[in-house]
Design an enzyme around this catalytic site. Structure first.
Site, short mmCIF file in Angstrom:
data_model
loop_
_atom_site.label_atom_id
_atom_site.label_comp_id
_atom_site.label_asym_id
_atom_site.label_seq_id
_atom_site.Cartn_x
_atom_site.Cartn_y
_atom_site.Cartn_z
N LYS A 1 48.46 85.63 -103.34
CA LYS A 1 47.37 85.60 -102.37
C LYS A 1 46.43 86.79 -102.59
O LYS A 1 45.23 86.63 -102.63
CB LYS A 1 47.97 85.62 -100.95
CG LYS A 1 46.94 85.54 -99.86
CD LYS A 1 47.59 85.53 -98.49
CE LYS A 1 46.56 85.86 -97.44
NZ LYS A 1 47.12 85.97 -96.10
N GLU B 1 54.83 93.02 -108.82
CA GLU B 1 55.77 92.14 -109.52
C GLU B 1 55.01 91.03 -110.25
O GLU B 1 55.23 90.78 -111.44
CB GLU B 1 56.75 91.49 -108.53
CG GLU B 1 57.75 92.44 -107.90
CD GLU B 1 57.24 93.09 -106.62
OE1 GLU B 1 56.01 93.12 -106.40
OE2 GLU B 1 58.08 93.57 -105.84
N GLY C 1 51.20 84.41 -96.45
CA GLY C 1 51.97 84.10 -97.66
C GLY C 1 53.20 83.25 -97.39
O GLY C 1 53.45 82.25 -98.08
N ARG C 2 53.96 83.59 -96.35
CA ARG C 2 55.21 82.87 -96.10
C ARG C 2 55.00 81.49 -95.45
O ARG C 2 55.96 80.77 -95.20
CB ARG C 2 56.16 83.74 -95.26
CG ARG C 2 55.60 84.28 -93.97
CD ARG C 2 56.48 85.37 -93.40
NE ARG C 2 55.92 86.03 -92.23
CZ ARG C 2 55.10 87.07 -92.26
NH1 ARG C 2 54.69 87.54 -93.42
NH2 ARG C 2 54.66 87.62 -91.15
N GLU D 1 60.62 88.25 -91.92
CA GLU D 1 59.36 88.97 -92.14
C GLU D 1 58.43 88.78 -90.93
O GLU D 1 57.62 89.64 -90.60
CB GLU D 1 58.67 88.48 -93.43
CG GLU D 1 57.64 89.44 -93.99
CD GLU D 1 57.21 89.12 -95.42
OE1 GLU D 1 57.80 89.68 -96.37
OE2 GLU D 1 56.28 88.32 -95.61
N HIS E 1 84.29 76.75 -97.58
CA HIS E 1 85.33 77.40 -98.40
C HIS E 1 84.98 78.85 -98.69
O HIS E 1 85.55 79.46 -99.59
CB HIS E 1 85.53 76.63 -99.70
CG HIS E 1 86.01 75.23 -99.46
ND1 HIS E 1 87.34 74.91 -99.40
CD2 HIS E 1 85.33 74.09 -99.20
CE1 HIS E 1 87.47 73.62 -99.14
NE2 HIS E 1 86.26 73.10 -99.01
N LYS F 1 57.10 99.85 -100.95
CA LYS F 1 56.20 99.59 -102.08
C LYS F 1 55.47 100.87 -102.47
O LYS F 1 55.36 101.21 -103.64
CB LYS F 1 55.12 98.58 -101.66
CG LYS F 1 55.49 97.13 -101.72
CD LYS F 1 54.21 96.31 -101.62
CE LYS F 1 54.41 94.98 -100.97
NZ LYS F 1 53.19 94.28 -100.64
O1 F6P Z 1 56.52 90.99 -99.24
C1 F6P Z 1 55.25 91.12 -98.71
C2 F6P Z 1 54.32 90.04 -99.14
O2 F6P Z 1 53.05 90.40 -98.74
C3 F6P Z 1 54.68 88.67 -98.58
O3 F6P Z 1 54.28 88.49 -97.29
C4 F6P Z 1 54.01 87.78 -99.57
O4 F6P Z 1 54.49 86.48 -99.45
C5 F6P Z 1 54.39 88.46 -100.86
O5 F6P Z 1 54.31 89.84 -100.54
C6 F6P Z 1 53.55 88.13 -102.05
O6 F6P Z 1 52.19 88.46 -101.86
P1 F6P Z 1 51.06 87.88 -102.78
O7 F6P Z 1 51.05 86.40 -102.66
O8 F6P Z 1 49.80 88.51 -102.29
O9 F6P Z 1 51.36 88.28 -104.21
#
Ligand code: F6P
Length: 547
Positions: free
Chosen positions: A207, A213, A267-268, A353, A384, A512
């Site tokens: 987003k 990452e 995002g979620r 979150e 189990h 972060k």
């Molecule tokens: O972990 C924090 C967060 O902002 C989430 O809410 C989001 O889904 C994720 O990082 C990834 O963010 P982006 O889509 O901006 O890479």
């Protein structure tokens, strides 16, 4: 329209619930006293049958919980949510994942503009693109059809698409869809090991397009591709989903290969947007749209059904009851289908979150428990593994059991065994086994005297363990869409009642920030200013790294 900011502890319902909590009866007693309990505490809606009668409530508690929702301003809050108000106030944004699955003729305004036509334009782009990759008309740089798709994203840009793709594996086409999320280079290499650069399409989903990452993984994947096919191949092999068009351009992805999303989608909650591109690629655009249709049907149910018969409202109020009044710390989600094995992980982000907050909407620390820990694994595997603790442990763990009446491969023998376990577990958790029953059982096995008495306490189950059963006709894109939307609205209702902001996530920022400080220090002789434990660990890490 203003969003309510009511401290729930000041309501009359909160006071009543505190008293009611002290005078509860056991589930066994509730059932013994009322023949109509099962029907009274069930909701039938479309392909869903929700039986919440095995929960620690009676009519008075249910009425007080609904009273709490009303006194908390749920009705006004729901209007603001669906109406596109800036209810994510700490980020100044609307929360409109519901607009992503709205009907084409809906009119949903953000700052005066109807967003639905734009939603459908993006949906058309997803349809055309995914169709062309599936039918092979869109070619790779070497003129071949794509065989593999790698989704690069993390959090909401990974968990939703990954969970749905697994959940709807039955509906999948020939494309192999992989997910690369962790910045762990071993994860990256394990994914790349499985694919051929000449026939792999990368979908970079972020987003913000600033997430460490995702950018690191996309950069490594790009280098891997360029090493194999040359710089010119990037345009054919990379597409992106983001709100940050400038950053995508800088990364080298062409504008026609960008799928936009809006800042009014969290995002979620974004799998319904272009973030779901990998889903559309995996199962085809028709199934993707059926998923949205199912979510839209649940939206309509949540928006219009009266609170007493409203599935997300009831499930959310049960969570509030267990968390804030009965001291439960967690909630288990046990899907009785292997297809939903990623649902608990997906819900962990959605729920934790969103509602893992301790400051209320007035900026004050809350004096009551909010949020809840969600966890789970599919049945029967989980039986189990951790069911021992659920049956005989010391914790209160309300659990959702999700099962489907019809299996997909129609292997009836297996499905009957699976579903027999599904029903048996909730019955066992509720009824338990009394000392008398244990004695009878042991003496039927030929035990008596001390040998029998010695075993009795270990074999008793107190029962009275709460569960909610969601029995759904079949796992289809439509029912899955409704199920996921149900949890989204449950999160919303809980946040409203707890008076917290569910749609920001400031809590993930601190870690972060510190990670980037530490990363910069790895090449320095001495680390910066850290607590003694962290400093010691960093010294040890640097030593081992060199050895
Ligand atoms: O972990 C924090 C967060 O902002 C989430 O809410 C989001 O889904 C994720 O990082 C990834 O963010 P982006 O889509 O901006 O890479």
């Amino acid at each position: 329209m203003s969003f309510p900011k009511i401290n729930p502890t000041t309501t009359n319902s909160w006071k009543s619930l505190t008293e009611l909590a002290a005078h509860r009866k056991t589930l066994q007693t509730y059932f013994a006293e009322d023949d109509s309990r099962a029907e009274q505490f069930s909701i039938a809606w479309e392909q869903f049958f929700v039986d919440y009668s095995k929960n620690h409530i009676d009519k008075n508690i249910k009425d007080a919980l609904i009273g709490l929702a009303k006194e908390s301003g749920l009705e006004a809050a729901r209007k603001a949510y669906f109406g596109g108000d800036s209810i994510n106030q700490t980020e100044g944004r609307a929360v409109l994942h519901t607009a992503l699955r709205a009907k084409a003729n809906a009119d949903i305004r953000v700052e005066g503009e109807n967003v639905v036509p734009e939603v459908y334009k993006v949906r058309e782009k997803i349809r055309a693109f995914s169709q062309s990759v599936i039918d092979g008309s869109r070619k790779s740089s070497s003129g071949e059809a794509f065989t593999d798709v790698v989704n690069i994203g993390i959090g909401g840009s990974d968990l939703g698409p990954a969970m749905i793709t697994e959940a709807l594996a039955y509906y999948k086409n020939h494309l192999n869809v992989h997910f690369m999320s962790n910045v762990d280079g071993d994860h990256v290499m394990e994914v790349l090991k499985k694919v051929n650069p000449a026939t792999t399409l990368f979908v970079v989903v972020s987003k913000t397009f600033t997430t460490q990452e995702t950018l690191s993984n996309a950069t490594t994947a790009k280098k891997w591709l360029v090493d194999a096919l040359g710089e010119d191949a990037v345009g054919d092999h990379f597409v992106a989903v983001s709100t940050n068009i400038t950053a995508i351009d800088a990364f080298g992805i062409q504008s026609e290969n960008v799928f936009p999303m809006n800042d009014w989608v969290g995002g979620r909650f974004s799998l319904w947007s272009a973030v779901g591109l990998s889903i559309a690629l995996a199962i085809g655009p028709n199934h993707f749209e059926a998923l949205l249709e199912g979510a839209n049907a649940m939206d309509a149910h949540f928006e219009t059904a009266k609170m007493e018969e409203n599935i997300p409202v009831i499930l959310a109020l049960l969570t509030v009851w267990y968390t804030s009044f009965l001291g439960a710390q967690s909630e288990a989600v046990i899907p009785y289908t292997q297809y939903l094995h990623r649902l608990p992980a997906y819900l962990q982000q959605g729920i934790m979150e969103s509602n893992g907050k301790s400051v209320d909407r007035n900026g004050k620390s809350v004096s009551y428990q909010t949020g809840n820990i969600v966890w789970g694994e599919p049945g029967t595997n989980s039986q189990h593994a951790f069911f021992q603790l659920m049956h005989q442990g010391t914790k209160l763990i309300p659990a959702h059991f999700i099962g489907f009446a019809k299996s997909l491969h129609r292997n009836q023998d297996h499905h009957d065994k699976l579903m027999a376990n599904f029903f048996a577990q909730t019955e066992a958790l509720m009824n338990g086994k009394t000392e008398t029953q244990v004695r009878e059982e042991l003496s039927a096995k030929g035990l008596s005297g001390d040998a029998l008495e010695h075993l009795v306490p270990f074999k008793v189950f107190t029962g009275n363990k709460p569960t909610t059963t969601l029995l759904i006709e079949q796992l289809t894109p439509k029912t899955l869409g409704a199920l996921v939307a149900m949890y989204e609205h449950k999160i919303f209702v809980e946040g409203v009642v707890w008076n917290i902001f569910s749609y920001d996530q400031w809590g993930v920022e601190l870690g972060k920030q510190l990670a980037s400080v530490i990363l910069d220090e790895f090449d320095l002789e001495n680390s910066g200013n850290h607590d003694p434990s962290t400093a010691q660990l960093l010294r040890h890490f640097k030593k081992l790294k060199k050895s």
